[in-house]
Scaffold this motif. Structure first.
Motif, PDB file in Angstrom:
ATOM      1  N   GLU A  28       8.426  77.404  40.111  1.00 56.72           N
ATOM      2  CA  GLU A  28       7.728  77.199  38.834  1.00 56.72           C
ATOM      3  C   GLU A  28       7.625  75.695  38.528  1.00 56.72           C
ATOM      4  OE1 GLU A  28       9.372  79.613  35.693  1.00 56.72           O
ATOM      5  OE2 GLU A  28       8.396  78.386  34.154  1.00 56.72           O
ATOM      6  N   ALA A  29       6.476  75.289  38.000  1.00 56.70           N
ATOM      7  CA  ALA A  29       6.273  73.869  37.682  1.00 56.70           C
ATOM      8  C   ALA A  29       7.004  73.516  36.394  1.00 56.70           C
ATOM      9  CB  ALA A  29       4.788  73.592  37.534  1.00 56.70           C
ATOM     10  N   LEU A  30       7.554  72.325  36.361  1.00 62.85           N
ATOM     11  CA  LEU A  30       8.204  71.858  35.130  1.00 62.85           C
ATOM     12  C   LEU A  30       7.151  71.159  34.267  1.00 62.85           C
ATOM     13  CD1 LEU A  30      11.496  70.252  36.520  1.00 62.85           C
ATOM     14  CD2 LEU A  30      11.207  72.501  35.493  1.00 62.85           C
ATOM     15  N   PRO A  31       7.351  71.115  32.960  1.00 59.52           N
ATOM     16  CA  PRO A  31       6.435  70.333  32.120  1.00 59.52           C
ATOM     17  C   PRO A  31       6.407  68.879  32.614  1.00 59.52           C
ATOM     18  CG  PRO A  31       8.019  71.547  30.785  1.00 59.52           C
ATOM     19  CD  PRO A  31       8.443  71.710  32.187  1.00 59.52           C
ATOM     20  N   SER A  32       5.325  68.170  32.332  1.00 61.94           N
ATOM     21  CA  SER A  32       5.240  66.781  32.804  1.00 61.94           C
ATOM     22  C   SER A  32       6.314  65.932  32.117  1.00 61.94           C
ATOM     23  CB  SER A  32       3.857  66.203  32.497  1.00 61.94           C
ATOM     24  OG  SER A  32       3.777  65.998  31.093  1.00 61.94           O
ATOM     25  N   LEU A  51      14.956  63.823  36.214  1.00 57.84           N
ATOM     26  CA  LEU A  51      14.241  64.569  37.256  1.00 57.84           C
ATOM     27  C   LEU A  51      14.627  64.048  38.650  1.00 57.84           C
ATOM     28  CD1 LEU A  51      10.766  64.868  35.486  1.00 57.84           C
ATOM     29  CD2 LEU A  51      12.375  66.732  35.972  1.00 57.84           C
ATOM     30  N   ALA A  52      14.747  62.722  38.760  1.00 59.47           N
ATOM     31  CA  ALA A  52      15.149  62.151  40.053  1.00 59.47           C
ATOM     32  C   ALA A  52      16.527  62.673  40.459  1.00 59.47           C
ATOM     33  CB  ALA A  52      15.149  60.621  39.964  1.00 59.47           C
ATOM     34  N   TRP A  59      17.560  70.663  43.449  1.00 59.86           N
ATOM     35  CA  TRP A  59      17.120  71.737  42.541  1.00 59.86           C
ATOM     36  C   TRP A  59      15.592  71.701  42.319  1.00 59.86           C
ATOM     37  CZ3 TRP A  59      20.516  75.406  40.985  1.00 59.86           C
ATOM     38  CH2 TRP A  59      21.878  75.109  41.127  1.00 59.86           C
ATOM     39  N   VAL A  60      15.053  70.514  42.421  1.00 57.10           N
ATOM     40  CA  VAL A  60      13.653  70.293  42.022  1.00 57.10           C
ATOM     41  C   VAL A  60      12.986  69.474  43.114  1.00 57.10           C
ATOM     42  CG1 VAL A  60      12.325  68.845  40.388  1.00 57.10           C
ATOM     43  CG2 VAL A  60      14.008  70.469  39.520  1.00 57.10           C
ATOM     44  N   GLU A  61      11.663  69.680  43.323  1.00 59.37           N
ATOM     45  CA  GLU A  61      10.968  68.795  44.268  1.00 59.37           C
ATOM     46  C   GLU A  61       9.744  68.188  43.576  1.00 59.37           C
ATOM     47  OE1 GLU A  61      10.063  71.206  47.624  1.00 59.37           O
ATOM     48  OE2 GLU A  61       9.053  72.733  46.433  1.00 59.37           O
ATOM     49  N   ALA A  62       9.398  66.994  44.022  1.00 58.16           N
ATOM     50  CA  ALA A  62       8.251  66.307  43.426  1.00 58.16           C
ATOM     51  C   ALA A  62       7.039  66.553  44.313  1.00 58.16           C
ATOM     52  CB  ALA A  62       8.540  64.812  43.333  1.00 58.16           C
ATOM     53  N   LYS A  63       5.968  67.146  43.756  1.00 59.47           N
ATOM     54  CA  LYS A  63       4.740  67.401  44.539  1.00 59.47           C
ATOM     55  C   LYS A  63       3.686  66.383  44.094  1.00 59.47           C
ATOM     56  CE  LYS A  63       5.364  71.501  46.653  1.00 59.47           C
ATOM     57  NZ  LYS A  63       5.713  71.617  47.931  1.00 59.47           N
ATOM     58  N   GLU A  64       3.081  65.797  45.087  1.00 60.02           N
ATOM     59  CA  GLU A  64       2.067  64.775  44.735  1.00 60.02           C
ATOM     60  C   GLU A  64       0.978  65.376  43.853  1.00 60.02           C
ATOM     61  OE1 GLU A  64      -0.074  61.516  47.241  1.00 60.02           O
ATOM     62  OE2 GLU A  64       1.593  62.403  48.362  1.00 60.02           O
ATOM     63  N   SER A  66       0.805  67.210  41.501  1.00 52.45           N
ATOM     64  CA  SER A  66       1.057  68.381  40.638  1.00 52.45           C
ATOM     65  C   SER A  66       2.426  68.287  39.947  1.00 52.45           C
ATOM     66  CB  SER A  66       0.953  69.677  41.449  1.00 52.45           C
ATOM     67  OG  SER A  66       1.938  69.676  42.445  1.00 52.45           O
ATOM     68  N   GLY A  67       3.078  67.144  39.989  1.00 53.57           N
ATOM     69  CA  GLY A  67       4.314  66.925  39.241  1.00 53.57           C
ATOM     70  C   GLY A  67       5.533  67.590  39.874  1.00 53.57           C
ATOM     71  N   TYR A  68       6.503  68.010  39.035  1.00 53.23           N
ATOM     72  CA  TYR A  68       7.784  68.534  39.533  1.00 53.23           C
ATOM     73  C   TYR A  68       7.810  70.060  39.486  1.00 53.23           C
ATOM     74  CZ  TYR A  68       9.515  63.771  39.265  1.00 53.23           C
ATOM     75  OH  TYR A  68       9.709  62.432  39.462  1.00 53.23           O
ATOM     76  N   ARG A  69       8.407  70.661  40.543  1.00 51.87           N
ATOM     77  CA  ARG A  69       8.570  72.121  40.615  1.00 51.87           C
ATOM     78  C   ARG A  69      10.010  72.455  41.002  1.00 51.87           C
ATOM     79  NH1 ARG A  69       4.160  75.244  41.085  1.00 51.87           N
ATOM     80  NH2 ARG A  69       2.233  74.024  41.146  1.00 51.87           N
ATOM     81  N   VAL A  70      10.434  73.636  40.579  1.00 50.79           N
ATOM     82  CA  VAL A  70      11.749  74.118  41.042  1.00 50.79           C
ATOM     83  C   VAL A  70      11.591  74.495  42.524  1.00 50.79           C
ATOM     84  CG1 VAL A  70      13.511  75.908  40.754  1.00 50.79           C
ATOM     85  CG2 VAL A  70      12.306  74.994  38.755  1.00 50.79           C
ATOM     86  N   VAL A  71      12.570  74.162  43.355  1.00 49.10           N
ATOM     87  CA  VAL A  71      12.448  74.462  44.801  1.00 49.10           C
ATOM     88  C   VAL A  71      12.446  75.973  45.028  1.00 49.10           C
ATOM     89  CG1 VAL A  71      13.530  72.320  45.616  1.00 49.10           C
ATOM     90  CG2 VAL A  71      14.950  74.330  45.132  1.00 49.10           C
ATOM     91  N   ALA A  72      11.910  76.396  46.156  1.00 44.37           N
ATOM     92  CA  ALA A  72      11.833  77.837  46.462  1.00 44.37           C
ATOM     93  C   ALA A  72      13.223  78.422  46.742  1.00 44.37           C
ATOM     94  CB  ALA A  72      10.905  78.054  47.655  1.00 44.37           C
TER      95      ALA A  72
END
Ligand SMILES: Cc1ncc(COP(=O)(O)O)c(C=O)c1O
Length: 509
Positions: A28-32, A51-52, A59-64, A66-72
């Motif tokens: 799931e994407a996190l709010p910006s 976030l870093a 726990w979280v990955e940064a997608k170019e 599309s911002g930050y998402r929780v990892v699968a």
């Protein structure tokens, strides 16, 4: 930690908690960062830092774009899976992996009993802790930086020098090298590892010190119990055993035989020494409590007159300080000490430097000698007191017999009746003592005896032992107990002995 750091870590914690509790799902994407900063009324950089942190923790990955998402695959899923596996029957089987089965240490802790007759126990309450503390703090105030690193595994030079001087004076030991060990048990272990291999034999006293036997047996060597009588180990039987071959080591406690306290006389010592030379057998001489000898000077150790250089002398500060000090030493010819030092390097480098330096200072400044004098006087008084108590029980008609030991810290008492089951009964009455069967070594043990020894309930042995035990080993009943007299004061000894006698003889007296 600055206020800003605290804030970003708090935000990272809150987000991690939300993910863990499934308020935010995997992928799931996190709010910006901008939105989050607005919602939380914090600076955008603080949110970026949080976030870093979550990215770094997985726990979280940064997608170019599309911002930050929780990892699968959340880190928590991995650990849940591991926890689940550990509960299944295929979990890691340490029993299967252990290559050498070690007897588990007894569950009974002697020091927890108010009446502790444990044979070699000093009265630790009498140790001059304040005096020792001043040596310890001196050592820390002016640390010898070079010595505090790794380096020579033989021990601190100043302690080696002090103990060597002490041994020259009180035990006439010269012309050998000395090395400090983590208690004499470590010395026994290293010597065994260096000198023994499967198929070798080690001759030991029929009644003896089980921790030493354990060290010998760990190498795959076999113990041969040598007959002993009221004068100690029997040289005739020893000669027969040596003649059968393969004996590499003879372990002896010649000054105060453990556990019977008998001193081996000079003529037997000479016979034994000659046999050792003839058959090329090394002697481990355990001089564990030579400090405490009361009526005369103790006989010099075998190591003091060792022209063939075959005696390995070990002793300890466990009796004159306390077991937890872990200061022991081994004294032998240089060729062996070099090897022991090399072995120790592999095992644990060296012993605790601060303790060694503090003990050296304590010795240099006379505190050690003073303590020794005080304790020798005290233990002699305590021996005499216990003797007097036991004699008064004899006068009341109890069938007890004992020799007054010339030294040591215990009396070996013949109770005149079977002591099977006594230990357990006494433990229930808050009394700890050791009974004859705990010091026995059999060559042939039927299964049920092996099992009861292994399960630490040695006193549950049947009274009549089977016939296949070699003729010199005890066949009938065990009658002896070892009564340590050093660790308790007169009131404690009086009360403790009363419980022992009542448990042994009931209302017969
Ligand atoms: C016969 C014997 N040897 C050695 C020791 C001392 O062992 P350590 O120096 O390892 O404490 C004891 C202590 O109980 C002992 O009774």
């Amino acid at each position: 930690m600055s206020g800003k750091q605290v804030k970003y870590l708090a935000i990272a914690d809150a987000l991690r908690k939300a993910i863990k509790e499934s308020h935010i799902a995997p992928t799931e994407a996190l709010p910006s960062a901008r939105k989050l900063a607005q919602q939380l009324s914090v600076n955008r950089h603080t949110v970026m830092a949080a976030l870093a942190e979550l990215v770094a923790q997985g726990w979280v990955e940064a997608k170019e774009r599309s911002g930050y998402r929780v990892v699968a695959n959340l880190p928590i899923q991995g650990s849940r899976a591991i926890n689940k596996m550990a509960k299944t029957p295929q979990s890691f089987d340490w029993k299967f992996r252990v290559k050498q089965n070690c007897a588990v240490t007894p569950k009974v802790k002697a020091s927890e009993y108010p009446y502790n007759f444990s044979g070699g126990q000093p009265d630790i309450r009498k140790f001059p802790f304040d005096e020792f503390k001043s040596h310890f703090s001196q050592t820390c105030q002016r640390p010898k930086i070079d010595d505090l690193s790794y380096g020579d595994s033989r021990g601190e030079a100043e302690l080696i020098e002090e103990i060597a001087r002490y041994l020259r004076r009180v035990r006439s030991i010269t012309e050998k090298e000395l090395m400090i060990c983590n208690g004499s048990q470590e010395a026994l272990y290293m010597i065994s590892q260096l000198l023994l291999q499967p198929g070798d034999k080690v001759a030991v006293e029929q009644l003896g010190y089980p921790p030493a036997w354990a060290a010998f047996e760990r190498t795959g060597a076999t113990l041969i119990a040598i007959k002993q009588d009221e004068r100690g180990i029997d040289p005739e039987h020893l000669a027969q055993v040596f003649a059968q071959g393969k004996v590499k080591l003879l372990y002896l406690t010649p000054l105060h035989q453990y556990p019977t306290t008998v001193s081996l006389d000079i003529s037997r010592r000479m016979q034994i020494y000659q046999l050792a030379v003839q058959y090329g057998v090394a002697i481990v001489e355990d001089d564990y409590d030579h400090e405490f000898h009361y009526d005369s000077q103790p006989i010099a150790p075998m190591a003091a007159d060792d022209p063939a250089g075959l005696v390995i002398y070990i002793s300890t500060f466990s009796k004159l300080m306390f077991g937890g000090a872990r200061i022991g030493y081994v004294v032998a010819n240089n060729a062996l000490i070099e090897q022991v030092a090399a072995y120790k390097m592999v095992m644990n480098h060296k012993c605790n430097v601060l303790v060694q330096q503090s003990v050296a200072k304590w010795m240099q400044q006379g505190g050690f000698e003073g303590h020794l004098r005080r304790m020798t006087r005290l233990y002699q008084k305590r021996r005499d007191f216990m003797v007097q108590q036991l004699r008064s029980y004899q006068e009341q008609g109890l069938p007890i017999h004992f020799e007054v030991p010339a030294g040591g810290m215990a009396i070996w008492l013949d109770t005149g009746k079977s002591i099977v089951g006594l230990k357990e009964k006494l433990l229930a009455h808050q009394v700890y003592l050791q009974t004859e069967v705990e010091f026995c070594r059999f060559k042939v043990l039927p299964d049920e005896l092996t099992n009861s020894l292994a399960s630490n309930s040695a006193n549950n042995l049947p009274e009549n032992l089977p016939e296949n035990i070699p003729s010199h080993l005890p066949k009938k009943e065990y009658r002896f107990i070892r009564l340590g007299f050093a660790a308790m004061n007169e009131a404690e000894v009086t009360e403790g002995l009363a419980i022992v006698m009542k448990t042994l003889y009931g209302s017969d007296y």
